[in-house]
Write an enzyme that holds these catalytic residues in place. Sequence first.
Site, short mmCIF file in Angstrom:
data_model
loop_
_atom_site.label_atom_id
_atom_site.label_comp_id
_atom_site.label_asym_id
_atom_site.label_seq_id
_atom_site.Cartn_x
_atom_site.Cartn_y
_atom_site.Cartn_z
N ARG A 43 0.83 -1.21 0.00
CA ARG A 43 0.00 0.00 0.00
C ARG A 43 0.86 1.25 0.00
NH1 ARG A 43 2.62 2.01 3.36
NH2 ARG A 43 2.61 1.69 5.60
N GLU B 228 0.34 9.89 8.66
CA GLU B 228 1.53 9.10 8.95
C GLU B 228 1.87 9.13 10.44
OE1 GLU B 228 2.40 6.61 6.97
OE2 GLU B 228 2.71 8.08 5.38
N ASP C 26 -1.63 5.99 13.31
CA ASP C 26 -2.52 4.82 13.55
C ASP C 26 -2.31 4.23 14.94
OD1 ASP C 26 0.00 3.75 12.82
OD2 ASP C 26 -0.83 2.17 11.55
N GLY D 260 8.64 1.35 2.87
CA GLY D 260 7.45 2.07 3.32
C GLY D 260 6.20 1.72 2.54
N ASP E 192 -1.65 -0.96 7.87
CA ASP E 192 -1.20 -1.73 6.71
C ASP E 192 -2.04 -2.99 6.50
OD1 ASP E 192 0.62 0.21 6.95
OD2 ASP E 192 2.33 -1.07 7.45
N ASN F 188 14.82 -0.96 7.27
CA ASN F 188 14.15 -2.11 7.87
C ASN F 188 13.80 -1.70 9.30
OD1 ASN F 188 13.43 -4.42 9.21
ND2 ASN F 188 14.85 -5.72 8.08
N LYS F 189 12.51 -1.42 9.50
CA LYS F 189 12.08 -0.91 10.81
C LYS F 189 12.36 -1.88 11.94
CE LYS F 189 7.89 -0.08 10.49
NZ LYS F 189 7.78 -0.70 9.17
#
Length: 489
Positions: free
Chosen positions: A57, A63, A66, A163, A210, A254-255
Amino acid sequence: MAASGNGTAGNVPGEEHVAVQHLQPQSKIYDRLVSLGAFYKQQYGTEPEFYVRVPGRVNLIGEHVDYCGYSVLPMAVEQSIILAIGANPEQTQLQLRHLDGKKFQTFDCDLNALEIKLPKVGGPAWYNYFICGVKGIQEELGAKWRETGIRVALSGNVPLAAGLSSSSALVSAAVLATAHVQSMSLDRKLLASISASCEQYIGTHSGGMDQAIAYLAKNGYAQHIEFHPKLNATPVMLPAGCCFVVANSCVHKNKAASSDYNERVVECRLATRWLAKSQKLPNWQDFMRFKDLEEECQLDNAAYEQLVLQQLKQSLYTRDDICEALGITEQQLETDFLTPSTQHMQQFKLRQRALHVIQESGRVLKFRQICEQLQRRPSKEDVKQLGKLMQQSHHSLRELYECSHPDLERLVALSTKQGVSARVTGAGWGGCIVAMCESMEAAEEYVKVLKRDYYAELPEHLWEYYATNDFNEAVFATVPSNGAELFIQ
Ligand code: NG1
Ligand code: MG
């Protein structure tokens, strides 16, 4: 294995449940699924029983809100994770084979002993995202879980760590496939919630954007997704003629391999608690999310912003500041607020993070409102307003939330120079921007300029996309596509 259509027969695609559809040769995804099916057969010697497709998505606005309980406005992109699934004669075995076996190693495990191993450094191995999904369904079913082995072949074209939610597409696909194997009813909202909860095993304390869009997306629409009081999605038609372009900065983030994301979550939780205490609420210790406090105190957006400005005056708070204000010990700070990856935090930017979240939540509502207005009455001015909201969002993410990146800033600057509004999309610190062009022609020109001035000039350390040379995987116009789908042949 679930008999085809078991428990889900009669559902209409795109409605409340994921329907079992027959794969049609004219379907856009046909060729990819057929190749994956052939790979499955080559690996396991039998045909797969069904296929799953779950999209990535792009978030248009909203941003880092959520996980604070606020609504978001994403749309599904065409890129997706696809799975081919079949029974495993070994009753308790899960087997995973990635079409890109060079990059993604084969993985087998026992379904009765699923384990998600998080490394001390670096991100988790790819298959852990799949395991999250299976675990999510195991937990949902509890004693009703039926012992059935599963074989999976998979492939994906959602850019990784960019992202665009490749991770949630994989988790959500694993949830859908496992739910179908277990003959569950395939309720989209239920599966989205399960997917959001189980992705937390990866260690990121994310919200549910997401996974929600992965299941609730509809062809042709962005979705205004609300989490409060319960998960809900309202289709939003984007302005006619406008074209949304995604451009990858090619900086991987890479979170799960860094604490940046969880640090922001922690700061938001602390700021909420601080504000709740300042309002002398008897139950102030229950508040963790800005949205819940907003409701309790019946604050409108402007009043909430004022509250933040009055109560959180410092640009930096130390551990001592926070412990004193909340009347807690350092030990309590660590156990009640800090996550495993954020135990090192010494300083907290409560004011900046709170301001971003409150203001951004307001921008989401405005964005939706303007889109709806534009359906009734086209107006160039209103389209410009949408662009402004995107620019404000980006500015706030860069300045208040500090989740941009110098290379991504170059992309945004190139956009601004062309009169195109752009913002970082997804968690940030690299990854993609989303840009709004006011016509197809403007989009074509924009993409051409980005290719020339950004991609052709990519510094050596970002050369991943050089192999393709046309950069079409890095920068592309996108239209809203469908959410999760399930096919039989
Ligand atoms: P990305 O970075 O696209 O995976 C993350 C979170 C979202 C949301 C955004 C920021 C996950 C799975 N997703 O998205 O819930 O918080 O950042 O708006 O971590
Ligand atoms: Mg992700």
